[in-house]
Design a protein around this motif. Sequence first.
Motif, mmCIF file in Angstrom:
data_model
loop_
_atom_site.group_PDB
_atom_site.id
_atom_site.type_symbol
_atom_site.label_atom_id
_atom_site.label_comp_id
_atom_site.label_asym_id
_atom_site.label_seq_id
_atom_site.Cartn_x
_atom_site.Cartn_y
_atom_site.Cartn_z
ATOM 1 N N CYS A 32 28.417 47.151 41.351
ATOM 2 C CA CYS A 32 29.312 46.734 40.194
ATOM 3 C C CYS A 32 29.178 47.704 38.914
ATOM 4 O O CYS A 32 30.161 48.169 38.176
ATOM 5 C CB CYS A 32 29.619 45.328 40.009
ATOM 6 N N ASP A 34 28.425 46.683 35.948
ATOM 7 C CA ASP A 34 29.336 45.979 34.757
ATOM 8 C C ASP A 34 28.107 45.802 33.894
ATOM 9 O O ASP A 34 26.967 45.072 34.082
ATOM 10 C CB ASP A 34 29.974 44.712 35.241
ATOM 11 N N ASP A 61 37.913 47.278 39.591
ATOM 12 C CA ASP A 61 38.143 46.001 38.988
ATOM 13 C C ASP A 61 38.325 44.948 39.911
ATOM 14 O O ASP A 61 37.820 43.556 39.705
ATOM 15 C CB ASP A 61 39.055 46.405 37.881
ATOM 16 N N VAL A 64 35.249 43.676 41.866
ATOM 17 C CA VAL A 64 34.389 43.046 40.993
ATOM 18 C C VAL A 64 34.832 41.526 40.668
ATOM 19 O O VAL A 64 34.022 40.586 40.976
ATOM 20 C CB VAL A 64 34.236 43.810 39.702
ATOM 21 N N ARG A 65 36.117 41.410 40.489
ATOM 22 C CA ARG A 65 36.631 40.114 40.139
ATOM 23 C C ARG A 65 36.560 39.355 41.314
ATOM 24 O O ARG A 65 36.058 37.846 41.180
ATOM 25 C CB ARG A 65 38.072 40.083 39.904
ATOM 26 N N LYS A 68 32.591 38.669 41.358
ATOM 27 C CA LYS A 68 31.874 37.773 40.233
ATOM 28 C C LYS A 68 32.791 36.833 39.404
ATOM 29 O O LYS A 68 32.306 36.073 38.843
ATOM 30 C CB LYS A 68 31.533 39.083 39.132
ATOM 31 N N ARG A 72 35.562 39.014 34.761
ATOM 32 C CA ARG A 72 34.868 40.187 35.198
ATOM 33 C C ARG A 72 35.621 41.259 35.825
ATOM 34 O O ARG A 72 36.680 40.872 36.545
ATOM 35 C CB ARG A 72 33.509 39.842 36.161
ATOM 36 N N PRO A 73 35.425 42.417 35.648
ATOM 37 C CA PRO A 73 34.574 43.043 35.044
ATOM 38 C C PRO A 73 34.646 43.152 33.247
ATOM 39 O O PRO A 73 35.913 42.853 33.219
ATOM 40 C CB PRO A 73 34.409 44.546 35.711
ATOM 41 N N ILE A 75 33.934 45.956 31.709
ATOM 42 C CA ILE A 75 34.386 47.156 31.606
ATOM 43 C C ILE A 75 35.117 47.810 32.764
ATOM 44 O O ILE A 75 34.522 47.503 33.838
ATOM 45 C CB ILE A 75 32.964 47.943 31.584
ATOM 46 N N ARG A 80 32.944 52.382 33.903
ATOM 47 C CA ARG A 80 31.962 52.205 34.554
ATOM 48 C C ARG A 80 31.390 53.630 35.096
ATOM 49 O O ARG A 80 30.484 53.826 35.258
ATOM 50 C CB ARG A 80 31.880 51.145 35.385
#
Length: 161
Positions: A32, A34, A61, A64-65, A68, A72-73, A75, A80
């Motif tokens: 990720c 982040d 993105d 990552v969501r 996490k 998130r993220p 960034i 990134r």
Amino acid sequence: MSKEKILTRAELKRRAEEWRAAGERVTLANGCFDLLHVGHVRYLNAAKQLGGRLIVAVNSDDSVRKLKGEGRPIIPAEERAEIISALGDVDAVVIFSEPDVRAVIREVRPDIQVKGTDYTAESVPERDTVIECGGRVEIVGDPKDHSATEIIRTRLEQRRS
């Protein structure tokens, strides 16, 4: 400029084929990334030390969501990727949206896939795909005592107190 290292999947596949045709080894790292921290830098540096070209696959993105959670993220993926591409150890960066990096492995066919020390060679989710593609898995980096999730949580707790 480092942004030139950020490639589409098709460009990355061609670049990996060119490197391999020139006799270079290809290593793939993913994550990720982040809030870039020292653990990330050490992980990528250790990956580069294995030799050859280092490709870094960065989670989109949306992925990552899913991994996490909401918020998130921190960034966006494009930023990134740009940050990662600016690191001297990194030869190419690609953003991927799948839940894991298996599709990128099939496209790039890395000689080595690296994962951090929170894995063992046997617990890497994509290990089967790496082996099918003729590669091997290596565990690199320092102990997993750096975490963007923990950094964010700690900072938020400090603000509340």
